[in-house]
Design a protein around this motif. Structure first.
Motif, PDB file in Angstrom:
ATOM      1  N   VAL A  55       0.963  -1.491   0.185  1.00 58.25           N
ATOM      2  CA  VAL A  55       0.223   0.230   0.092  1.00 58.25           C
ATOM      3  C   VAL A  55       1.010   1.055  -0.020  1.00 58.25           C
ATOM      4  N   HIS A  56       0.480   1.604  -1.104  1.00 53.96           N
ATOM      5  CA  HIS A  56       1.184   3.437  -0.659  1.00 53.96           C
ATOM      6  C   HIS A  56       1.416   4.121   0.490  1.00 53.96           C
ATOM      7  N   PRO A  57       2.369   4.939   1.009  1.00 55.41           N
ATOM      8  CA  PRO A  57       2.070   5.452   1.794  1.00 55.41           C
ATOM      9  C   PRO A  57       1.242   6.610   1.584  1.00 55.41           C
ATOM     10  N   ASN A  58      -0.312   7.032   2.862  1.00 53.31           N
ATOM     11  CA  ASN A  58      -0.987   8.097   2.639  1.00 53.31           C
ATOM     12  C   ASN A  58      -2.551   7.699   2.074  1.00 53.31           C
ATOM     13  N   VAL A  59      -2.264   6.613   2.336  1.00 54.12           N
ATOM     14  CA  VAL A  59      -3.695   5.808   1.558  1.00 54.12           C
ATOM     15  C   VAL A  59      -4.177   5.828   2.336  1.00 54.12           C
ATOM     16  N   PHE A  60      -4.608   5.131   3.143  1.00 54.68           N
ATOM     17  CA  PHE A  60      -5.434   4.822   4.089  1.00 54.68           C
ATOM     18  C   PHE A  60      -4.034   5.608   5.659  1.00 54.68           C
ATOM     19  N   HIS A  61      -5.987   6.477   6.435  1.00 59.89           N
ATOM     20  CA  HIS A  61      -5.523   6.783   7.543  1.00 59.89           C
ATOM     21  C   HIS A  61      -6.349   6.319   8.847  1.00 59.89           C
ATOM     22  N   THR A  62      -5.641   6.237   9.774  1.00 65.76           N
ATOM     23  CA  THR A  62      -6.315   5.266  10.515  1.00 65.76           C
ATOM     24  C   THR A  62      -6.538   6.676  12.056  1.00 65.76           C
ATOM     25  N   LYS A  63      -7.761   6.435  12.808  1.00 66.15           N
ATOM     26  CA  LYS A  63      -7.348   6.904  13.401  1.00 66.15           C
ATOM     27  C   LYS A  63      -6.903   7.173  14.836  1.00 66.15           C
ATOM     28  N   GLU A  64      -6.499   8.257  15.613  1.00 66.13           N
ATOM     29  CA  GLU A  64      -5.596   8.333  16.525  1.00 66.13           C
ATOM     30  C   GLU A  64      -5.851   7.079  17.777  1.00 66.13           C
ATOM     31  N   SER A  65      -5.202   6.057  18.142  1.00 63.84           N
ATOM     32  CA  SER A  65      -5.393   4.793  19.273  1.00 63.84           C
ATOM     33  C   SER A  65      -4.043   5.236  20.065  1.00 63.84           C
ATOM     34  N   SER A  66      -5.508   5.388  21.674  1.00 59.15           N
ATOM     35  CA  SER A  66      -4.657   5.224  22.594  1.00 59.15           C
ATOM     36  C   SER A  66      -4.224   3.558  22.797  1.00 59.15           C
ATOM     37  N   LYS A  67      -4.367   3.043  22.372  1.00 59.28           N
ATOM     38  CA  LYS A  67      -4.601   1.601  22.657  1.00 59.28           C
ATOM     39  C   LYS A  67      -2.588   1.077  22.641  1.00 59.28           C
ATOM     40  N   ILE A  68      -2.524   0.567  24.241  1.00 66.52           N
ATOM     41  CA  ILE A  68      -0.761  -0.050  24.133  1.00 66.52           C
ATOM     42  C   ILE A  68      -0.736  -1.877  23.580  1.00 66.52           C
ATOM     43  N   PRO A  69       0.411  -1.496  22.726  1.00 62.33           N
ATOM     44  CA  PRO A  69      -0.018  -3.123  22.366  1.00 62.33           C
ATOM     45  C   PRO A  69       1.003  -4.374  23.010  1.00 62.33           C
TER      46      PRO A  69
END
Length: 308
Positions: free
Chosen positions: A147-161
């Protein structure tokens, strides 16, 4: 449970995190577990993933595509992910096909959209020089995509992996030797610009004449594919499927016809000003404001007005 693996690019971490959105769309209505694979990450405080698989070994040459492919193969054999997603950077384009051959999987490169319906999971990408969109039905696993950078955008998340240390086995030594490093002056990446002044084939003057207009608008200069092919501008500032995907607030399209290949490089653009002598140019119909006229004259007049 749909399990997805994303290769975290150390030089493009934010864009790598954005691939979580691609994984969500690929999962459809299934429950999703998305893991990131980080290799010698200096900063492991990356939020959004369910788990972060960490491989730390100072002997690993992080830009050796063969070594990184070996690591990805071992991770996939251990967890059996349903999908593997990488950024379509120059480096990602070396890793993805190598891994696909190792896993005996298909690879859909440079995807721009994902659809899931009753027929299954479809990856969509431009084909035939961007003249059509190919919808590729994926029926085997793992589903591999770049996937090209900047094609999809995810919402900022506070989930700590959850961090998982993965010990790689029998890793071959890197055969790449760094002989020298040339440091070049870093310029603004057009993907980060809020304003882009973009020239197309209909802009007949020198591209550097747009620098003043871009400065006045607090933006930067970009171009379409024909200008790169004519050696009038570097590929680093090309917008489009074979260039970069951009999301500015304002896009000033000077003499850009608006082919599918170019339009696919525009994502979430707030406003477009299109200047073209061809009233029927597709870009005019996408624009907030369409100006029918000469792009060079328009740029010169607007620059002079802003300088007053």
């Amino acid at each position: 449970m749909f399990k997805a693996l994303i290769l975290v690019d150390n030089e493009a971490i934010d864009y790598s995190v954005d691939l979580i959105e691609a994984a969500k769309r690929l999962a459809g209505e299934e429950e999703l577990a998305v893991s990131g694979l980080g290799i010698n990450l200096e900063n492991k405080a990356i939020n959004g993933f369910d788990s972060l698989i960490c491989v730390d070994d100072p002997s690993i040459q992080s830009r050796d595509s063969r070594v990184i492919t070996d690591i990805l193969e071992q991770v996939q054999q251990h967890w059996q992910f349903d999908s593997v997603i990488v950024l379509a950077t120059d480096f990602g384009r070396m890793v993805a096909p190598r891994l696909a051959m190792r896993l005996k999987a298909g690879l859909v490169a440079d995807i721009t959209a994902i659809e899931v319906d009753e027929k299954g999971r479809k990856l969509i990408r431009p084909a035939f020089s961007g003249n059509i969109l190919a919808s590729i039905l994926c029926t085997s696993t793992p589903i591999m995509a770049s996937v090209h950078p900047n094609v999809f955008h995810t919402k900022e998340s506070s989930k700590i992996p959850e961090q998982i240390n993965f010990p790689v086995k029998e890793l071959k030594a890197s055969s790449i030797e760094v002989l020298s490093v040339d440091v070049t002056e870093k310029t603004q990446d057009i993907r980060e610009a809020k304003v882009l002044v973009s020239a197309g084939a209909g802009y007949t003057a020198e591209v550097n004449q747009l620098n003043e207009l871009a400065r006045q608008l607090q933006g930067t200069v970009a171009v379409s594919k024909p200008l790169v092919e004519q050696n009038r501008a570097p590929r680093e500032i090309q917008v489009g499927q074979s260039g970069k995907t951009v999301s500015p607030q304002l896009y000033v399209a000077l003499g850009i016809y608006g082919s599918m290949q170019h339009v696919e490089g525009l994502k979430k653009v707030t406003d477009i000003i299109s200047v073209n002598t061809d009233q029927g140019a597709p870009m005019n119909y996408l624009a907030t404001i369409a100006v029918i006229g000469d792009a060079v004259e328009f740029a010169e007049r607007l620059t002079a007005r802003l300088n007053q």
